[in-house]
Every structure is written in C-alpha cells, then in structure tokens.
Design a protein around this motif. Structure first.
Motif, short mmCIF file in Angstrom:
data_model
loop_
_atom_site.label_atom_id
_atom_site.label_comp_id
_atom_site.label_asym_id
_atom_site.label_seq_id
_atom_site.Cartn_x
_atom_site.Cartn_y
_atom_site.Cartn_z
N ASN A 68 -10.69 22.49 -36.72
CA ASN A 68 -11.67 22.29 -37.80
C ASN A 68 -11.53 20.95 -38.51
O ASN A 68 -12.06 20.76 -39.60
CB ASN A 68 -11.57 23.43 -38.84
N LYS A 70 -12.38 16.93 -38.14
CA LYS A 70 -13.17 15.98 -37.36
C LYS A 70 -12.28 14.84 -36.89
O LYS A 70 -11.55 14.23 -37.68
CB LYS A 70 -14.31 15.44 -38.23
N LYS A 95 -13.34 20.91 -29.75
CA LYS A 95 -14.67 21.44 -30.02
C LYS A 95 -15.66 20.29 -30.16
O LYS A 95 -15.40 19.31 -30.86
CB LYS A 95 -14.66 22.28 -31.30
N THR A 97 -19.51 19.60 -31.43
CA THR A 97 -20.71 20.07 -32.11
C THR A 97 -21.82 19.08 -31.79
O THR A 97 -21.75 17.91 -32.17
CB THR A 97 -20.50 20.17 -33.63
N TYR A 99 -25.67 17.78 -31.88
CA TYR A 99 -26.92 17.81 -32.64
C TYR A 99 -28.02 17.22 -31.76
O TYR A 99 -27.94 16.06 -31.33
CB TYR A 99 -26.78 17.01 -33.92
N GLN A 104 -28.35 22.67 -33.51
CA GLN A 104 -26.91 22.44 -33.42
C GLN A 104 -26.32 23.37 -32.37
O GLN A 104 -26.61 24.56 -32.35
CB GLN A 104 -26.25 22.71 -34.78
N TYR A 105 -25.53 22.81 -31.49
CA TYR A 105 -24.90 23.57 -30.42
C TYR A 105 -23.38 23.29 -30.42
O TYR A 105 -22.95 22.21 -30.81
CB TYR A 105 -25.47 23.18 -29.05
N ASN A 106 -22.61 24.28 -29.97
CA ASN A 106 -21.16 24.12 -29.91
C ASN A 106 -20.66 24.38 -28.50
O ASN A 106 -21.16 25.26 -27.80
CB ASN A 106 -20.46 25.09 -30.87
N GLU A 108 -16.66 24.09 -26.20
CA GLU A 108 -15.22 23.85 -26.33
C GLU A 108 -14.59 23.65 -24.96
O GLU A 108 -15.09 24.14 -23.95
CB GLU A 108 -14.55 25.03 -27.04
#
Length: 351
Positions: A68, A70, A95, A97, A99, A104-106, A108
């Motif tokens: 979590n 950046k 991860k 993220t 745009y 928004q897509y994630n 990993e």
C-alpha cells in the motif's frame, strides 16, 4: 398452476442468468507482467515490468505500489523499472493500479526478495552460570537495570515475574488466568508488555508494581510469540517468518518484516531481543539466534549456541532454548530455556 418445485427452478435459472450478465463480472482487460522473471531477486536488482493490454485500451497512467505504499508512477507508458534496493525482503506482491478510459483496474504480480549477503557465523564463550527456576517455562526475558523480568508459559502455570538474575530468586510475581498461555515480553516507557499465545490478547503492566493496567488485541498476526523494542517501535513475532512492527502508543500493527537469508526464509521465529540496533531472534526448536536487520528482515548473522542445553540438569520435562536478554554489555548475552535450571552469561564471538 405451476408446481412449487417448478417455480423454484425457474427462479434459480433467472438468478443465474442475471448473474452471468452482470457487467461487474467482466474480466480485467489488463495484467501485470514481470519481464525479467527470476526465482528470486536481490536488493541490487530491478524489476522490469509491463502492463499487458488485452483490448488495446488507451492507458492514462499506472501507479505501482508495495504494501500500500506508492513506489512508482508511469504516465502514458505501460513499461516501468522498479528498483528493489530499499524494499523489505520476502515474498511480496507488486500491485499496479491502472487508470484507463475513466476506469480503474488492479493487477498484481508476486516475487521473492532475498538478502544480498551470506550471514556471518558466530559462536560463544561461556563466562558465568547462574541458578534459574527449573519450573519456569521461559517465554520472554529482558533486563531493566539489574532486574531480570521473565514471562513464563503453559496454561495454569503462566506468570510475569521479576528475578534476581545472580541468585535466581523470584522477587515479585503475578499469575495469569488459567485460560492464558504466557509468551514474550518487553519493557518500554515504564510499562511491561506481555503476549499470550493463541488468545489474540496481550497485557500491559506497571513495571514497578506489576499491576495490570491494560490489554491489547492482535490484528493481522495470528499468535503471540516474542517481543522486543527499539526507542520508537515494538517488534512482535508470531511463530512464522514474520516480525510485526507495532506502534508503541496504540500497539497497532503498522508493518512487518520477513526473515530471509541470501537463499531462504527463516521460519518459526520465537523469542526476540533488541541488541545494538539489531533484532536477535531465537529460532524455535533450534539452538541458534538470527541477527536481523530491522529495516528489511535480512539475516546478517547466526549465533550457534549448541552445547548450552547439555550443561543444564537433564530431566523429562526439559525443553528448548528460549530466552535472550541483553544488559548493555557489548557482545554479552544472557541465555536460558524452558525448564532450564541455569542462566548462562555468554560472550558472542565470530567463528
């Protein structure tokens, strides 16, 4: 009129059809790929990553994060180099993220980071031997001045006590309720913090009176094993390779490190001690102590304490080494174990 069974069947079919057409179940059009795939990486390495764009959607930006936090941003570019130099060791997930097109897509990708160097090897020289309560199932050990505080385990036998380390005399003691299995302890800002094993609960005491003044619960860590502290943080082991970092004011788990050498992880971390800026971690059922970098979890040294257990009285209930205390004397540790009748003062030496 339709039968009740037929009505239920039609209703289920409608629900299944509805779920199948739900836009929320659509597949992610992006995936994160590590281009320079390796079994493991070192802190001197970089991850070369890219976003696989399955539908050719225009990407506005990509934010990369670990735990979590950046660590990199890519603008209008689906390729990125991620330095690993200052990251914590262990198995982790990078991860991304993404745009794109107002959405928004994630995604990993997992990788493993190992220590950069082989740990130094240490042995010991026995300096002094003191008596120790043979009935103490030692779980935590720490000095405050000349007083040795000890936490003992086993349900129905668990205690917090102050002792005269030179004579083994118990100066003061409180007993835990029978439901609790006492574990590690540490002392910070005139408070004693004591863990219990599987009850998801720790206790706080006044270090002078041993009066219980509060309690706390664990969060993501599942069990209580060992405790130690620096000037600003409390460290907690949970019987895995993880050592959790606790806020000393709230006792919230803010982060963790994982213990790794240059080749593998160190599982079942138990009793902890803070020594000259490092975490000394006893490995459960091993007569060894790992010297750990508290910033990233790298095992920088291993102390071989084989032979100490053979110097105590041998009896049927004798158990493993599990007590590390540091009194401020350079390269000197005080060591005992579960149901040991001796406490040893040892000097740590390079092999």
């Amino acid at each position: 009129m339709k039968s009740p069974k037929l009505f239920v069947a039609i209703l289920l079919a409608l629900i299944i059809t509805s779920c199948g057409n739900n836009p929320g179940t659509e597949k992610n059009p992006f995936s994160l790929k590590i281009e320079n795939t390796q079994k493991a990486y070192k802190p001197s390495d970089n991850l070369s990553v890219s976003i696989q764009n399955k539908e050719g959607i225009e990407i506005d930006s990509v934010v990369y994060s670990l735990r979590n936090k950046k660590i990199a941003v890519s603008k209008n570019n689906n390729k990125q180099t991620i330095p690993l130099q200052n990251q914590k060791l262990g198995k982790d997930q990078l991860k991304a993220t993404i745009y794109a097109d107002g959405e928004q897509y994630n995604s990993e990708a997992e990788f493993t980071l190992l220590a950069s160097k082989k740990p130094e090897l240490y042995t010991y020289k026995l300096l002094e031997t003191y008596p120790h309560d043979v009935n103490a199932f030692t779980q935590g050990l720490e000095f405050e001045g000349d007083t040795l505080y000890e936490s003992t385990g086993k349900r129905g036998e668990s205690t917090l006590r102050k002792t005269n380390y030179k004579t083994g005399e118990v100066l003061q003691q409180v007993e835990l309720d029978n439901q609790y299995f006492g574990e590690g302890l540490t002392i910070l800002n005139n408070k004693v913090y004591q863990l219990t094993w599987q009850a998801n609960k720790g206790f706080i005491y006044d270090d002078n009176t041993l009066e219980r003044t509060g309690s706390f619960v664990y969060e993501n860590s599942k069990e209580g094993w060992g405790l130690c502290h620096s000037d600003s943080k409390i460290y907690k082991s949970d019987g895995t390779e993880r050592i959790w970092i606790l806020n000393p004011e709230t006792l919230a788990e803010t982060d963790y490190i994982e213990l790794y050498t240059h080749t593998s992880r160190i599982p079942k971390v138990n009793e902890l001690e803070w020594v000259e800026g490092k975490i000394y971690a006893n490995v459960w059922e091993q007569s060894s102590i790992a010297i750990v970098n508290p910033e990233n979890g790298a095992v920088e040294g291993v102390i071989d304490l084989n032979g100490l257990q053979e110097k105590v009285t041998q009896h049927p209930d004798l158990n493993v080494l599990n007590g590390i205390a540091y009194k401020g004397e350079k390269d000197i540790l005080y060591i005992t174990g579960k149901y040991w009748d001796k406490l040893f003062k040892v000097q740590i030496l390079k092999k």
